[in-house]
Motif scaffolding. Structure first.
Motif, short mmCIF file in Angstrom:
data_model
loop_
_atom_site.label_atom_id
_atom_site.label_comp_id
_atom_site.label_asym_id
_atom_site.label_seq_id
_atom_site.Cartn_x
_atom_site.Cartn_y
_atom_site.Cartn_z
N UNK A 25 -41.65 31.75 -4.99
CA UNK A 25 -41.12 30.73 -5.90
C UNK A 25 -40.27 29.68 -5.23
N UNK A 26 -40.73 29.20 -4.06
CA UNK A 26 -39.92 28.26 -3.29
C UNK A 26 -40.14 26.82 -3.78
N UNK A 27 -39.04 26.18 -4.15
CA UNK A 27 -39.06 24.77 -4.54
C UNK A 27 -38.19 23.99 -3.57
N UNK A 28 -38.66 22.79 -3.20
CA UNK A 28 -37.88 21.91 -2.32
C UNK A 28 -38.09 20.47 -2.76
N UNK A 29 -37.00 19.80 -3.08
CA UNK A 29 -37.08 18.38 -3.46
C UNK A 29 -36.25 17.55 -2.51
N UNK A 30 -36.70 16.32 -2.24
CA UNK A 30 -35.90 15.34 -1.51
C UNK A 30 -35.57 14.25 -2.52
N UNK A 31 -34.36 14.24 -3.03
CA UNK A 31 -34.05 13.31 -4.11
C UNK A 31 -34.96 13.61 -5.28
N UNK A 32 -35.69 12.59 -5.75
CA UNK A 32 -36.56 12.82 -6.91
C UNK A 32 -37.97 13.24 -6.46
N UNK A 33 -38.23 13.24 -5.15
CA UNK A 33 -39.56 13.62 -4.65
C UNK A 33 -39.64 15.13 -4.48
#
Ligand code: ADP
Ligand code: MG
Length: 356
Positions: A25-33
């Motif tokens: 369940x890994x999530x990674x965001x850069x700002x809104x991306x």
């Protein structure tokens, strides 16, 4: 040069061992991306496992999270069954090989390869002995005293490999390592990497956007699309039983039909017949006109416009002597025929396209 027969790796080498790399369940965001979205991944020990997908689909982000250069927003990363959240990169049992080799230009190859060991306080004689063994493993045994500038691109990449393997990581992370090499050298290095992985038993987690490379090298492949995994499987699985239209389209050439592009027919499964010819038992057929023929040596690629308005890509192996082939000219009418069993249902609830 050693060549590994494909069937040898297809079955997988370590079915019974626990996964060495696990993402849950890994999530990674850069700002809104959003780079990765609730990603699950499980890699077996001693596997050659490839992350395949277009640019921007999240492959590099996945490697950087495993290496510890980035932290996930949510989810867990386990190496050898242990959560590594608290471990800095150098304390993880992994190493990374990048596309740019980043060798120290003023050091010899031996010193380059031994550098990491020396930094870990391994005694000099021991470090050099291990560096020599690693250089021999990448077939550069006699090059230890040279400087990086005296090497070709392929040789430099092999030094980078030796350096990454010298401290015997459990997992080697490779991010498009052959991207800077020309096609012929890339093919050689693909075989070389397969051999190294086989000989060392190190788990390779390999990133590429090149489907041919992925199919040629991998025990299993995960197909990435927009920060998600669309399918995990062997080259055979992905090609013969794609789980989504995206996979069908990304892996190999394909004809996709139906309202949701849910019916797949590979170009090489289609035969072109004269319009009056009888359709063989078990075949479906459609009439059309030949729009394009591109002779490619071993194969010829055709584009057929069917009477129902759909366009059909056909690939034919040039196996018969020239005189015995059906003479096909652009503009002529013909009959395209394919075994009914060659149609694959690519919706995710498909059972593999076995039904008729
Ligand atoms: P790939 O390796 O498959 O080409 P990446 O993992 O590099 O894809 O990138 C996935 C997505 O995350 C892309 O949309 C990319 O623009 C974005 N991204 C990656 N790294 C960064 C960063 N450091 N800052 C902002 N956006 C990033
Ligand atoms: Mg990348």
């Amino acid at each position: 040069m050693d060549v590994f027969v494909k069937g040898e790796t297809l079955a997988g080498t370590a079915e019974e061992k626990p996964p060495i790399v696990q993402l849950e369940g890994v999530t990674k965001a850069y700002g809104s991306a959003i780079a990765l979205s609730r990603l699950d991944l499980s890699v077996r020990a001693a596997e050659f496992f490839t992350l395949l997908g277009p640019s921007g689909s999240g492959k590099t982000t996945t490697l950087r999270l495993i290496a510890g250069f980035e932290r996930p927003d949510t989810g867990r990363i386990l190496l050898d069954g242990a959560d590594v959240a608290s471990l800095p990169p150098f304390a993880r049992p992994v190493n990374t090989v990048f596309q740019d080799y980043a060798l120290f230009p003023h050091l010899t190859l031996l010193e380059n390869v031994a550098y990491g060991l020396r930094a870990c306080k391994v005694p000099k004689a021991d470090a050099h002995r291990r560096a020599e063994a690693a250089l021999a493993q990448v077939r550069l045994a006699d090059f230890g005293n040279r400087k990086p500038a005296q090497l070709s691109g392929g040789q430099r990449q092999r030094v980078a490999l030796a350096r990454a393997m010298v401290n015997k990581p459990r997992v080697l992370l490779l991010d498009e390592p052959l991207g800077a090499l020309d096609l012929k050298l890339r093919h050689q290095m693909q075989l070389e990497l397969k051999r190294l992985q086989h000989e060392t038993g190190i788990t390779f987690l390999y990133v590429t956007h090149d489907q041919d490379e992925a199919l040629a090298m991998s025990d299993r492949i995960a197909v990435f699309n927009h920060g998600r995994i669309e399918q995990v499987g062997t080259a055979f699985d992905l090609y013969e039983r794609p789980a989504s239209p995206f996979v069908a389209d990304f892996v190999g050439a394909s004809n996709l039909f139906g309202a949701k592009k849910e019916r797949l027919l590979r170009p090489e499964k289609i035969q072109l017949l004269a319009p009056e010819e009888a359709v063989p038992d078990g075949y479906e057929a459609a009439h059309g006109v030949l729009r394009e023929a591109t002779y490619l040596g071993a194969v010829t690629r055709y584009q057929v416009l069917l009477d129902n308005g759909e366009s059909l890509a056909v690939m034919e192996a040039n196996t018969l002597p020239v005189g015995e082939r059906l003479r096909l000219a652009v503009g002529m009418k013909l009959l395209a025929a394919w075994p009914r069993a060659a149609i694959v249902n690519v919706t995710s609830d498909s059972n593999g396209g076995d039904e008729e």
